[in-house]
Design an enzyme around this catalytic site. Structure first.
Site, PDB file in Angstrom:
ATOM      1  N   ASP A 111     -36.648  35.080  17.805  1.00  0.00           N
ATOM      2  CA  ASP A 111     -36.993  34.279  18.967  1.00  0.00           C
ATOM      3  C   ASP A 111     -36.543  32.853  18.654  1.00  0.00           C
ATOM      4  OD1 ASP A 111     -38.341  33.438  21.390  1.00  0.00           O
ATOM      5  OD2 ASP A 111     -39.944  32.684  20.091  1.00  0.00           O
TER       6      ASP A 111
ATOM      7  N   ASP B 232     -37.608  29.419  20.536  1.00  0.00           N
ATOM      8  CA  ASP B 232     -38.542  28.307  20.675  1.00  0.00           C
ATOM      9  C   ASP B 232     -39.778  28.486  19.800  1.00  0.00           C
ATOM     10  OD1 ASP B 232     -36.690  27.617  22.536  1.00  0.00           O
ATOM     11  OD2 ASP B 232     -37.942  28.051  24.279  1.00  0.00           O
TER      12      ASP B 232
END
Length: 279
Positions: free
Chosen positions: A18, A20
């Protein structure tokens, strides 16, 4: 502890990250709000609203409902934006905005996975126009990101073609594994949010990074590793500081050179002594 090198007789593997709050310390999309304002794409009110959204995101993460509201807001906000202009703004400000907020720990992990022979894939809910340049900056092999519909005029219509969120991330990973021959049971995945549980569950080695409360509970219950990333650093600064593997390699080379020099010196002394004896 990561395996140092993949066994290439086995199926390929990958590490899925991922973006962020996992690889970078902020929301990738919201980080560019000031640049979009300066480029004339949004007004001051939108800048303030995205700043508030960034605060909420950083304070405790965003749950499913908040993510849906953010998606609807951003979709409406970017309606009519010229795609080429967006790409140019991102390219011009990428190093200034993103480089300083990359977690040192994440950059090291990416390097370790590459060294082990694994593909590195960034899987992000943010738009492809933002995520793809960041992926290139990080040296990722592939990127999975949200895609907006682009009209014949080269502008966003405000509609979403593909939303990389929740279960769709897991689906994208499985499709990529099918096409690339990845063995998901031997793959790794990293995320900070419980909304990425489907992605984490789809691999054999899931990791919770800076997890929100819900993901932390799940990670503890399932015995998943919990990682704390907290050192943002510029990639340029990291390259100027030798990594631990580089230091070990340099030490090994130095030791080998010293040993070779000692062997040469001893051999030369013996040869010299032999000459004197013969005389």
């Amino acid at each position: 502890m990561l395996d140092l090198v993949e066994n290439h007789s086995l199926p390929r593997t990958a590490a899925f990250f991922d973006l962020d709050k996992t690889v970078i310390a902020k929301s990738s999309t919201l980080t560019f709000s000031k640049s979009f304002y300066q480029g004339g794409l949004i007004n001051r009110r939108a800048v303030l609203r995205t700043a508030y959204a960034q605060f909420v995101f950083l304070a405790g993460g965003a749950d499913h409902d908040q993510m849906e509201r953010m998606r609807e807001y951003l979709s409406a906000l970017c309606r009519g934006w010229n795609v080429q202009q967006v790409k140019e703004i991102v390219a011009e400000t990428l190093h200034d905005l993103i480089d300083p907020i990359i977690y040192d720990e994440a950059a090291s992990l990416i390097e370790e996975h590459h060294t082990a022979g694994r593909d590195v894939v960034i899987v992000s809910t943010s738009g492809a126009e933002v995520v793809e340049p960041i992926g290139e900056l990080l040296g990722a092999d592939r990127v999975v990101a949200t895609r907006m519909v682009v009209g014949e005029d080269g502008c966003f219509t405000g509609e979403v073609e593909y939303y990389a969120y929740g279960p769709t991330k897991a689906t994208a990973i499985k499709e990529l594994a099918d096409s690339e021959g990845h063995d998901l049971d031997r793959c790794h995945a990293y995320s900070d949010s419980a909304t990425d549980l489907p992605m984490l569950e789809s691999v054999g080695h899931p990791h919770a990074v800076n997890p929100d409360r819900a993901l932390r509970r799940e990670a503890v219950a399932r015995g998943w590793p919990i990682l704390d990333f907290h050192r943002p650093v510029r990639l340029k600064e990291r390259r100027q500081t030798p990594s631990r593997p580089a230091l070990v390699a340099a030490a090994a080379v130095g030791a080998a050179a010293a040993t070779a020099g000692l062997v040469w010196f001893v051999s030369r002394r013996r040869t010299t002594r032999a000459r004197f004896t013969l005389v």
